[in-house]
Design a protein around this motif. Structure first.
Motif, PDB file in Angstrom:
ATOM      1  N   ARG A 126       0.853  -1.148  -0.126  1.00 16.67           N
ATOM      2  CA  ARG A 126      -0.139  -0.151  -0.020  1.00 16.67           C
ATOM      3  C   ARG A 126       0.809   1.136   0.104  1.00 16.67           C
ATOM      4  NH1 ARG A 126      -5.237  -0.736   1.768  1.00 16.67           N
ATOM      5  NH2 ARG A 126      -5.168   1.405   2.889  1.00 16.67           N
ATOM      6  N   GLU A 127       1.996   1.141  -0.053  1.00 16.33           N
ATOM      7  CA  GLU A 127       3.225   2.537   0.190  1.00 16.33           C
ATOM      8  C   GLU A 127       3.940   2.618  -1.313  1.00 16.33           C
ATOM      9  OE1 GLU A 127       3.068   4.300   2.369  1.00 16.33           O
ATOM     10  OE2 GLU A 127       1.667   3.538   3.626  1.00 16.33           O
ATOM     11  N   LEU A 128       3.730   1.479  -1.890  1.00 14.81           N
ATOM     12  CA  LEU A 128       4.178   1.582  -2.704  1.00 14.81           C
ATOM     13  C   LEU A 128       2.944   2.669  -4.228  1.00 14.81           C
ATOM     14  CD1 LEU A 128       5.408  -1.787  -3.573  1.00 14.81           C
ATOM     15  CD2 LEU A 128       6.330  -0.209  -3.042  1.00 14.81           C
ATOM     16  N   PRO A 129       3.854   3.284  -5.244  1.00  9.52           N
ATOM     17  CA  PRO A 129       3.193   3.981  -6.122  1.00  9.52           C
ATOM     18  C   PRO A 129       2.026   3.066  -6.971  1.00  9.52           C
ATOM     19  CG  PRO A 129       5.727   4.058  -6.306  1.00  9.52           C
ATOM     20  CD  PRO A 129       5.566   2.976  -5.237  1.00  9.52           C
ATOM     21  N   LEU A 130       1.528   2.326  -6.362  1.00  9.86           N
ATOM     22  CA  LEU A 130       0.669   1.779  -7.213  1.00  9.86           C
ATOM     23  C   LEU A 130      -0.545   2.026  -6.823  1.00  9.86           C
ATOM     24  CD1 LEU A 130       0.647  -1.261  -8.976  1.00  9.86           C
ATOM     25  CD2 LEU A 130      -0.114  -2.738  -7.785  1.00  9.86           C
ATOM     26  N   ARG A 131      -1.118   2.063  -8.039  1.00  9.95           N
ATOM     27  CA  ARG A 131      -2.537   2.831  -7.811  1.00  9.95           C
ATOM     28  C   ARG A 131      -4.125   2.399  -8.089  1.00  9.95           C
ATOM     29  NH1 ARG A 131      -3.830   6.548 -12.100  1.00  9.95           N
ATOM     30  NH2 ARG A 131      -3.145   6.476 -13.146  1.00  9.95           N
ATOM     31  N   VAL A 132      -3.872   1.666  -9.196  1.00 15.24           N
ATOM     32  CA  VAL A 132      -4.386   0.939 -10.579  1.00 15.24           C
ATOM     33  C   VAL A 132      -4.255  -0.039 -10.277  1.00 15.24           C
ATOM     34  CG1 VAL A 132      -6.226   0.973 -12.155  1.00 15.24           C
ATOM     35  CG2 VAL A 132      -5.539   3.331 -10.903  1.00 15.24           C
ATOM     36  N   GLY A 133      -5.362  -1.238 -10.347  1.00 19.04           N
ATOM     37  CA  GLY A 133      -5.000  -2.759 -10.876  1.00 19.04           C
ATOM     38  C   GLY A 133      -6.141  -3.263 -11.966  1.00 19.04           C
ATOM     39  N   VAL A 134      -6.365  -3.585 -13.248  1.00 20.75           N
ATOM     40  CA  VAL A 134      -7.164  -4.122 -14.016  1.00 20.75           C
ATOM     41  C   VAL A 134      -6.844  -6.152 -14.240  1.00 20.75           C
ATOM     42  CG1 VAL A 134      -8.764  -4.331 -16.180  1.00 20.75           C
ATOM     43  CG2 VAL A 134      -6.803  -2.141 -15.902  1.00 20.75           C
ATOM     44  N   PHE A 135      -8.111  -6.797 -13.305  1.00 18.70           N
ATOM     45  CA  PHE A 135      -7.798  -7.436 -13.459  1.00 18.70           C
ATOM     46  C   PHE A 135      -8.876  -8.578 -14.575  1.00 18.70           C
ATOM     47  CE2 PHE A 135      -6.984  -5.493  -9.697  1.00 18.70           C
ATOM     48  CZ  PHE A 135      -5.825  -5.607  -9.076  1.00 18.70           C
ATOM     49  N   GLY A 136      -8.378  -9.914 -15.027  1.00 15.25           N
ATOM     50  CA  GLY A 136      -9.781 -10.195 -15.542  1.00 15.25           C
ATOM     51  C   GLY A 136      -9.619 -11.543 -15.986  1.00 15.25           C
ATOM     52  N   ALA A 137      -9.724 -12.038 -16.485  1.00 16.82           N
ATOM     53  CA  ALA A 137      -9.566 -14.213 -17.658  1.00 16.82           C
ATOM     54  C   ALA A 137     -10.332 -15.173 -16.704  1.00 16.82           C
ATOM     55  CB  ALA A 137      -7.973 -13.928 -16.959  1.00 16.82           C
ATOM     56  N   GLU A 138     -10.702 -14.195 -15.586  1.00 23.92           N
ATOM     57  CA  GLU A 138     -11.168 -15.723 -14.255  1.00 23.92           C
ATOM     58  C   GLU A 138     -12.762 -14.601 -13.445  1.00 23.92           C
ATOM     59  OE1 GLU A 138      -8.408 -16.694 -11.776  1.00 23.92           O
ATOM     60  OE2 GLU A 138      -8.563 -15.111 -10.640  1.00 23.92           O
ATOM     61  N   PRO A 139     -13.390 -15.763 -12.948  1.00 21.12           N
ATOM     62  CA  PRO A 139     -14.628 -15.176 -12.594  1.00 21.12           C
ATOM     63  C   PRO A 139     -14.627 -14.380 -11.740  1.00 21.12           C
ATOM     64  CG  PRO A 139     -15.391 -17.216 -12.961  1.00 21.12           C
ATOM     65  CD  PRO A 139     -13.760 -17.038 -14.025  1.00 21.12           C
ATOM     66  N   TRP A 140     -14.445 -13.439 -11.146  1.00 25.08           N
ATOM     67  CA  TRP A 140     -14.694 -12.993  -9.083  1.00 25.08           C
ATOM     68  C   TRP A 140     -15.879 -11.813  -8.887  1.00 25.08           C
ATOM     69  CZ3 TRP A 140     -11.342  -8.065  -9.017  1.00 25.08           C
ATOM     70  CH2 TRP A 140     -11.652  -7.116  -9.798  1.00 25.08           C
ATOM     71  N   THR A 141     -15.974 -11.462  -7.550  1.00 26.99           N
ATOM     72  CA  THR A 141     -16.812 -10.980  -7.490  1.00 26.99           C
ATOM     73  C   THR A 141     -16.845  -9.595  -6.397  1.00 26.99           C
ATOM     74  OG1 THR A 141     -16.081 -12.096  -4.859  1.00 26.99           O
ATOM     75  CG2 THR A 141     -18.240 -13.450  -6.171  1.00 26.99           C
ATOM     76  N   VAL A 142     -17.666  -8.837  -6.820  1.00 28.16           N
ATOM     77  CA  VAL A 142     -17.801  -7.495  -5.983  1.00 28.16           C
ATOM     78  C   VAL A 142     -17.110  -8.021  -4.878  1.00 28.16           C
ATOM     79  CG1 VAL A 142     -18.409  -5.585  -4.731  1.00 28.16           C
ATOM     80  CG2 VAL A 142     -19.084  -6.597  -6.867  1.00 28.16           C
ATOM     81  N   GLU A 143     -16.941  -9.019  -3.878  1.00 30.59           N
ATOM     82  CA  GLU A 143     -16.629  -8.488  -2.364  1.00 30.59           C
ATOM     83  C   GLU A 143     -14.368  -9.537  -2.268  1.00 30.59           C
ATOM     84  OE1 GLU A 143     -20.684  -9.889  -2.039  1.00 30.59           O
ATOM     85  OE2 GLU A 143     -18.770 -10.644  -3.646  1.00 30.59           O
ATOM     86  N   MET A 144     -14.360  -9.863  -3.917  1.00 33.72           N
ATOM     87  CA  MET A 144     -13.224 -10.341  -3.294  1.00 33.72           C
ATOM     88  C   MET A 144     -12.344  -8.771  -4.323  1.00 33.72           C
ATOM     89  SD  MET A 144     -10.869 -12.762  -6.438  1.00 33.72           S
ATOM     90  CE  MET A 144     -10.690 -14.218  -4.755  1.00 33.72           C
TER      91      MET A 144
END
Length: 432
Positions: free
Chosen positions: A199-217
């Motif tokens: 959380r302290e790294l510059p990372l700010r966005v992820g774009v994910f896919g290729a498998e089912p995932w829920t809102v909770e995930m």
């Protein structure tokens, strides 16, 4: 927006554009692909019969076995000297699904991916770490070319070597991550093991896919990584990711790139076309692809569609986040169960990790479902009594929501195999 003309186009304008492209595509496949000519002739439909978008329902379906039966290039509409790239599925359940592309197809794919990334807030100033597999699988290179079109700095890390992924994030200052959602959680867990606060790294966005995932995930990933988690939806048969994408509204819907893909919902049993707002099986028709356009491809994904202007300003058709797959559906004690339902329940339980596996066994003449889920270390350390309490709580939640009895085991931390790509969540012990 990346392409305001199409992303905010009026319904009338969009449907007029779609009809022109549909007519063109139907004629294209009829003339060039013997499989489609035969299928059309069998149902008594010709390209000249397509006069409105409603006529789409008269055309025959395409299913996954059709692609396997015509492996590798029987459904390709152009000679191989016009094909500039070939992708393929893993082929774990038979012959792989091949996806040939012309140069024009790749340009269109990059355009759809650029829209996806732009909606996620990614710009040419971002340093993008691509942790999808770079090979025959469509995801890796699809994300790569979309990011390049946006002008991003791309790190083609590929999947695996998780410690190196975290080192690259630190050393290169990655601001965006592309991966499967399950691998994002694996990265977050490994970072914690390495003493790195991701959380302290510059990372700010992820774009994910290729498998089912829920809102909770999604919420779990955002909390653990301190990023904005966005979605890319697609499938090999339609050219890969970029078919639909999430937007800042985060309202549980994705936008379909409907100037490239026509979407329908059908009853998976009767095959009847259902109206907007009803849940059923998603069917896609590619209306701009040249090498391998799909006509009414049955995705087996269960969702619903609606048309309304989004709060983000887009007017593109909205597709509800996929509920599950008709071919992934489990029937336990006569009840239809989707793995995503179990995942949603587990992610609401604070004592367990988002690492689980569903196991199907025979119990007499019936199928029985059990769930192994990892306890958090501090919970596991409290001993058997606490673990039994957690197990009973989860069993009660599952029975209350799904209506069936399920045996739950809280297993030791890190005892379930981690994913570096698509996670395997269902283990069928009946086949042993």
């Amino acid at each position: 927006m990346w392409d305001e003309k199409f992303e905010t186009m009026s319904t009338d304008e969009m449907q007029a554009f779609q009809l022109d492209k549909l007519k063109e595509t139907v004629a294209w496949v009829y003339e060039r692909i013997p499989f489609y000519k035969k299928k059309f002739d069998e149902v008594g439909v010709s390209p000249q019969d397509v006069k409105s978008l409603e006529d789409l329902g008269r055309l025959p379906f395409t299913v996954k076995t059709d692609l396997r039966d015509n492996y590798p290039f029987g459904l390709c509409a152009v000679p191989m000297n016009q094909v500039v790239r070939v992708h393929a599925s893993s082929g774990t359940t038979g012959k792989p699904i091949t996806g040939p592309y012309t140069a024009e197809d790749l340009d269109q794919w990059a355009e759809c991916m650029a829209r996806n990334m732009d909606a996620a807030g990614i710009t040419g100033d971002d340093i993008v770490q691509n942790a999808y597999g770079l090979g025959l699988f469509t995801g890796g290179l699809g994300f790569h070319q979309g990011a390049e079109k946006l002008g991003c700095t791309v790190i083609p890390a590929s999947s695996g070597m998780t410690e190196r992924q975290i080192t690259l994030m630190k050393d290169f200052g990655s601001t965006v991550l592309f991966s499967t959602p399950s691998y994002a959680l694996t990265i977050a867990e490994k970072a914690s093991d390495m003493g790195v606060d991701i959380r302290e790294l510059p990372l700010r966005v992820g774009v994910f896919g290729a498998e089912p995932w829920t809102v909770e995930m999604r919420d779990e990933i955002e909390q653990r990584m301190g990023i904005d988690a966005c979605e890319a939806y697609g499938l090999t048969e339609l050219g890969g990711p970029g078919t639909a994408f999430s937007c800042p509204a985060k309202d549980g819907y994705l936008h379909v790139n409907e100037d490239h893909i026509l979407a329908e919902i059908i009853d998976p049993v009767t095959e009847e076309v259902l109206p907007l707002g009803e849940k059923g099986e998603l069917v896609f028709t590619a209306i701009q692809r040249r090498a391998m356009p799909m006509i009414r491809y049955r995705t087996r994904d269960i969702t619903e569609l609606k048309r309304e202007k989004c709060s983000c300003g887009r007017t593109l058709l909205k597709m509800k986040k996929v509920f599950g797959r008709s071919d992934d559906m489990l029937i336990i004690s006569g009840v239809n169960v989707f793995p995503s339902q179990i995942e949603s329940i587990l992610l609401e339980v604070p004592e367990v990790e988002p690492q689980y596996v569903l196991i199907i066994r025979k119990k007499g003449y019936l199928d029985a479902l059990s769930v192994d889920v990892e306890a958090k270390p501090e919970v596991y350390d409290l001993g058997e009594e606490k673990l039994r309490e957690v197990e009973k709580d989860i069993e009660s939640r599952i029975r209350g929501i799904i209506g069936i009895g399920v045996k739950v085991r809280a297993v030791p931390p890190k005892s379930i195999e981690r994913s570096e790509g698509k996670a395997k969540r269902v283990f069928d012990a009946r086949k042993l």
